[in-house]
Design a protein around this motif. Structure first.
Motif, PDB file in Angstrom:
ATOM      1  N   LEU A 101       0.911  -1.074   0.032  1.00 30.71           N
ATOM      2  CA  LEU A 101       0.184   0.021  -0.057  1.00 30.71           C
ATOM      3  C   LEU A 101       0.821   1.399   0.012  1.00 30.71           C
ATOM      4  O   LEU A 101       0.473   2.132  -0.734  1.00 30.71           O
ATOM      5  CB  LEU A 101      -1.167  -0.165   1.108  1.00 30.71           C
ATOM      6  N   MET A 152      -9.608  15.519   5.008  1.00 36.51           N
ATOM      7  CA  MET A 152      -9.928  14.278   5.889  1.00 36.51           C
ATOM      8  C   MET A 152      -9.895  14.413   7.299  1.00 36.51           C
ATOM      9  O   MET A 152     -10.667  13.273   7.825  1.00 36.51           O
ATOM     10  CB  MET A 152      -8.572  13.124   5.466  1.00 36.51           C
ATOM     11  N   THR A 184     -13.726  15.762   8.114  1.00 34.83           N
ATOM     12  CA  THR A 184     -14.739  14.883   7.906  1.00 34.83           C
ATOM     13  C   THR A 184     -14.677  13.415   8.460  1.00 34.83           C
ATOM     14  O   THR A 184     -15.236  12.195   8.074  1.00 34.83           O
ATOM     15  CB  THR A 184     -14.710  14.366   6.309  1.00 34.83           C
ATOM     16  N   GLU A 185     -13.844  13.310   9.537  1.00 33.81           N
ATOM     17  CA  GLU A 185     -13.663  12.125  10.340  1.00 33.81           C
ATOM     18  C   GLU A 185     -12.982  10.963   9.556  1.00 33.81           C
ATOM     19  O   GLU A 185     -12.978   9.844  10.172  1.00 33.81           O
ATOM     20  CB  GLU A 185     -14.706  11.649  11.024  1.00 33.81           C
ATOM     21  N   GLN A 186     -12.309  11.181   8.410  1.00 34.69           N
ATOM     22  CA  GLN A 186     -11.639  10.149   7.700  1.00 34.69           C
ATOM     23  C   GLN A 186     -10.432   9.489   8.573  1.00 34.69           C
ATOM     24  O   GLN A 186     -10.247   8.317   8.481  1.00 34.69           O
ATOM     25  CB  GLN A 186     -11.306  10.468   6.201  1.00 34.69           C
ATOM     26  N   ALA A 217     -11.340   7.328  11.084  1.00 33.71           N
ATOM     27  CA  ALA A 217     -11.813   6.036  10.555  1.00 33.71           C
ATOM     28  C   ALA A 217     -10.808   5.242  10.477  1.00 33.71           C
ATOM     29  O   ALA A 217     -10.532   4.175  10.828  1.00 33.71           O
ATOM     30  CB  ALA A 217     -12.590   6.319   9.344  1.00 33.71           C
ATOM     31  N   MET A 247      -9.391   1.714  12.692  1.00 33.73           N
ATOM     32  CA  MET A 247      -9.179   0.571  12.033  1.00 33.73           C
ATOM     33  C   MET A 247      -7.749  -0.150  12.775  1.00 33.73           C
ATOM     34  O   MET A 247      -7.583  -1.115  12.381  1.00 33.73           O
ATOM     35  CB  MET A 247      -9.109   0.556  10.599  1.00 33.73           C
ATOM     36  N   ALA A 260     -17.754   9.179   6.834  1.00 29.88           N
ATOM     37  CA  ALA A 260     -16.220   9.226   6.997  1.00 29.88           C
ATOM     38  C   ALA A 260     -15.699   8.369   5.775  1.00 29.88           C
ATOM     39  O   ALA A 260     -14.802   7.464   5.989  1.00 29.88           O
ATOM     40  CB  ALA A 260     -15.805   8.881   8.155  1.00 29.88           C
ATOM     41  N   LEU A 261     -16.309   8.313   4.594  1.00 32.06           N
ATOM     42  CA  LEU A 261     -15.677   7.466   3.506  1.00 32.06           C
ATOM     43  C   LEU A 261     -14.604   7.995   3.062  1.00 32.06           C
ATOM     44  O   LEU A 261     -14.543   9.070   3.170  1.00 32.06           O
ATOM     45  CB  LEU A 261     -16.704   7.058   2.546  1.00 32.06           C
ATOM     46  N   PHE A 262     -13.370   7.121   2.609  1.00 34.02           N
ATOM     47  CA  PHE A 262     -12.320   7.867   2.115  1.00 34.02           C
ATOM     48  C   PHE A 262     -12.819   8.422   0.511  1.00 34.02           C
ATOM     49  O   PHE A 262     -12.908   7.628  -0.315  1.00 34.02           O
ATOM     50  CB  PHE A 262     -11.312   6.511   1.861  1.00 34.02           C
ATOM     51  N   ASP A 263     -12.399   9.807   0.266  1.00 32.76           N
ATOM     52  CA  ASP A 263     -13.025  10.235  -0.786  1.00 32.76           C
ATOM     53  C   ASP A 263     -12.357  10.052  -2.163  1.00 32.76           C
ATOM     54  O   ASP A 263     -12.505  10.409  -3.151  1.00 32.76           O
ATOM     55  CB  ASP A 263     -13.458  11.827  -0.512  1.00 32.76           C
ATOM     56  N   MET A 270     -11.299   7.165  -2.711  1.00 34.60           N
ATOM     57  CA  MET A 270     -11.592   5.887  -3.259  1.00 34.60           C
ATOM     58  C   MET A 270     -12.947   5.495  -3.525  1.00 34.60           C
ATOM     59  O   MET A 270     -13.866   6.211  -3.274  1.00 34.60           O
ATOM     60  CB  MET A 270     -11.262   5.027  -2.312  1.00 34.60           C
ATOM     61  N   PHE A 284     -10.711  -1.821   1.927  1.00 38.15           N
ATOM     62  CA  PHE A 284      -9.464  -1.084   2.723  1.00 38.15           C
ATOM     63  C   PHE A 284      -8.885  -1.835   3.803  1.00 38.15           C
ATOM     64  O   PHE A 284      -7.958  -2.243   4.007  1.00 38.15           O
ATOM     65  CB  PHE A 284      -9.721   0.309   2.851  1.00 38.15           C
TER      66      PHE A 284
END
Ligand SMILES: Nc1ncnc2c1ncn2[C@@H]1O[C@H](COP(=O)(O)OP(=O)(O)OP(=O)(O)O)[C@@H](O)[C@H]1O
Ligand SMILES: [Mg+2]
Lengths: 247, 248
Positions: A27, A112, A115-117, A120, A124, B88-91, B93, B101
């Motif tokens: 990645l 990011m 927008t809470e990315q 997120a 994980m 909160a989706l990865f924008d 992708m 992911f």
């Protein structure tokens, strides 16, 4: 007085999270290639444009300023080469990139964040600082020297083009000028600066993006701050590095 | 079971959570309800460690999360899925890449297995064959469903949903509630849902914590909630014009 110190402190803490081994090598390589394209290839146009025209202007100004018949016209080639390689390409083009690349990095990471990315990713179990910032830093450090060498060539060619059209200096004199007393060390000096600047621009912008809090307005502010602060730091380091490398 | 014991959380002077203790049970949809600004999101973020608590502790099946270091927390986080208030989706992708992911990051499965799993969870949220859409091309409800798919793709033991149906029409919001409940029962997940929607409360509230100004004011379930004498709770429960009239 305390604020800059605590900013530097949290910058260092963030960098400790950035510079760790990527969790998933594949990645990381994917992201790196993507960033090289986004941050490097995408900047070729603006770098080419500015370098060519600045080279032309430097040459023309020098040519008009030589009115002493004892100074050979080949000095125009020499002066253009020196100013382009020593200062114009590594510093001015780096500042242009601070504007373009820095604001891009800060606004992307800032968006990011708000927008809470980033949350997120953290949830994980991903080290988001490493995942998001490291590929951008490595890409900048790899690609900026390439852009700067490209800029040096175009600057010198731009100067030659201007002489060709204006007929102020003959091609023979110009080419002779750019070869006078050439020391490879100045290229080393220029590229060392470039690498430092690339590191500063990408990490500082990454930092301001990552620390964003709030919404769209704050993302805009973060990206402005990223450009201003990284430009200032670049200028300061320019002085320090020049003293160290040429002094 | 997830347990919170005597949690306090401050933002500067603002004492947002006050001595919060509560339990969330496996195989149940556990609701945290309360007015806007009462501290639901902050409580949820304290539970998952996105905010550090100022005092008190959180434990996951007896494992004390609050004292763990980053490495130990990572293990728990891989058993945990979360749906954020704004999806909160990865924008950068598309739908498929978003859902895949976590698999790419944490497993070494071959591509066809990963794809199979992605398609399976997308089917669960009724988004078959939308794999290649970018997040900007999705409606609000679709985003939430993709986010649910991403949250469950790793088969989590714990599922956190922050307002899964805010901003959705009643029918879609009901579908999402039922989907969350179904997944919870089917896989025995410990599910925690933040909501201020009374519809959700009455349809999926197996266990309910009512939070008022940062304190747990009342705990119970969807059967009990309509018959309580508590003023603050009733103000919340019967807050809308519709319910006020029905009550009369
Ligand atoms: N990052 C933060 N910094 C400072 N204060 C915060 C922060 N996040 C939340 N707060 C404060 O904590 C309180 C509770 O906020 P929270 O987001 O938990 O409300 P909520 O119950 O989730 O509301 P909603 O239903 O509107 O989402 C609010 O007073 C808010 O101002
Ligand atoms: Mg909330």
């Amino acid at each position: 007085m305390l604020r800059p110190i605590s900013t530097i402190g949290s910058y260092v803490l963030l960098m400790r999270r950035v510079f760790t081994r990527p969790q998933k090598g594949r990645l990381f390589w994917q992201a790196l290639l993507f960033e090289i394209d986004q941050l490097g290839v995408d900047s070729v146009g603006i770098v080419a444009f500015i370098s060519t025209f600045m080279g032309a202007v430097v040459a023309i100004q020098t040519a008009y300023n030589i009115d002493n018949p004892f100074i050979p016209m080949s000095m125009v080639g020499w002066t253009t080469r020196q100013s382009i390689i020593l200062e114009f390409s590594p510093t001015v083009i780096s500042l242009i990139l601070a504007g373009k690349v820095g604001s891009r990095i800060a606004s992307q990471i800032g968006t990011m964040r708000v927008t809470e990315q980033i949350d997120a990713l953290e949830i994980m179990g991903v080290n988001s600082a490493n995942y998001l910032i490291l590929p951008k830093v490595v890409a900048s450090v790899l690609i900026n020297p390439v852009l700067i060498v490209f800029s040096m060539w175009l600057g010198i060619i731009g100067g030659w083009g201007a002489m060709l059209f204006s007929k102020l200096v003959s091609t023979h004199d110009y080419i002779h000028g750019i070869q006078i007393d050439f020391q490879a060390y100045i290229i080393f000096y220029a590229l060392t600066k470039t690498i430092f600047f690339a590191f500063i621009i990408s990490t500082v912008s990454g930092y301001f993006g990552y620390q964003t809090q709030g919404g769209a307005l704050e993302v805009g502010q973060a990206s402005t701050k990223a450009v201003v602060v990284s430009s200032i730091v670049v200028i300061l380091f320019n002085l320090v590095l020049t003293q160290l490398l040429l002094g | 079971m997830i347990e919170a014991g005597h949690i306090d959380k401050y933002f500067g002077e603002n004492h947002v959570l006050r001595d919060v203790s509560c339990k969330f049970y496996p195989g149940k949809t556990n609701l945290i309800i309360g007015q806007s600004g009462s501290g639901k999101t902050v409580l949820m973020k304290c539970l998952v460690g996105l905010y550090e608590v100022d005092s008190g502790q959180v434990s996951y099946d007896g494992r004390n999360f609050s004292v763990m270091n980053i490495g130990q927390r990572k293990e728990i986080r891989q058993e945990l899925g979360m749906l954020f208030q704004g999806a909160a989706l990865f924008d950068s992708m598309n739908v498929e890449e978003n859902v895949m992911f976590p698999l790419n990051m944490f497993t070494r499965k071959p591509m066809d297995e990963k794809l199979e799993r992605v398609n399976f969870v997308l089917k669960r949220v009724n988004l078959e064959n939308r794999n290649k859409l970018m997040t900007s091309e999705l409606s609000g409800g679709m985003k939430k469903r993709v986010a649910i798919a991403r949250a469950i793709v790793m088969n989590p033991k714990y599922l956190f949903c922050d307002e899964p149906n805010s901003g959705l029409d009643p029918i879609t919001s009901n579908l999402i509630d039922l989907l969350i409940q179904e997944l919870t029962y089917e896989y025995g997940i410990t599910t925690i849902v933040n909501t201020h929607d009374m519809n959700s409360v009455l349809s999926i509230g197996d266990s309910i914590e009512f939070i008022y100004q940062g304190q747990i004011w009342w705990s119970g379930n969807k059967e009990e909630i309509l018959h309580m004498g508590n003023k603050e709770l009733n103000d919340f429960v019967f807050g809308t014009e519709l319910t006020k009239r029905l009550r009369k």
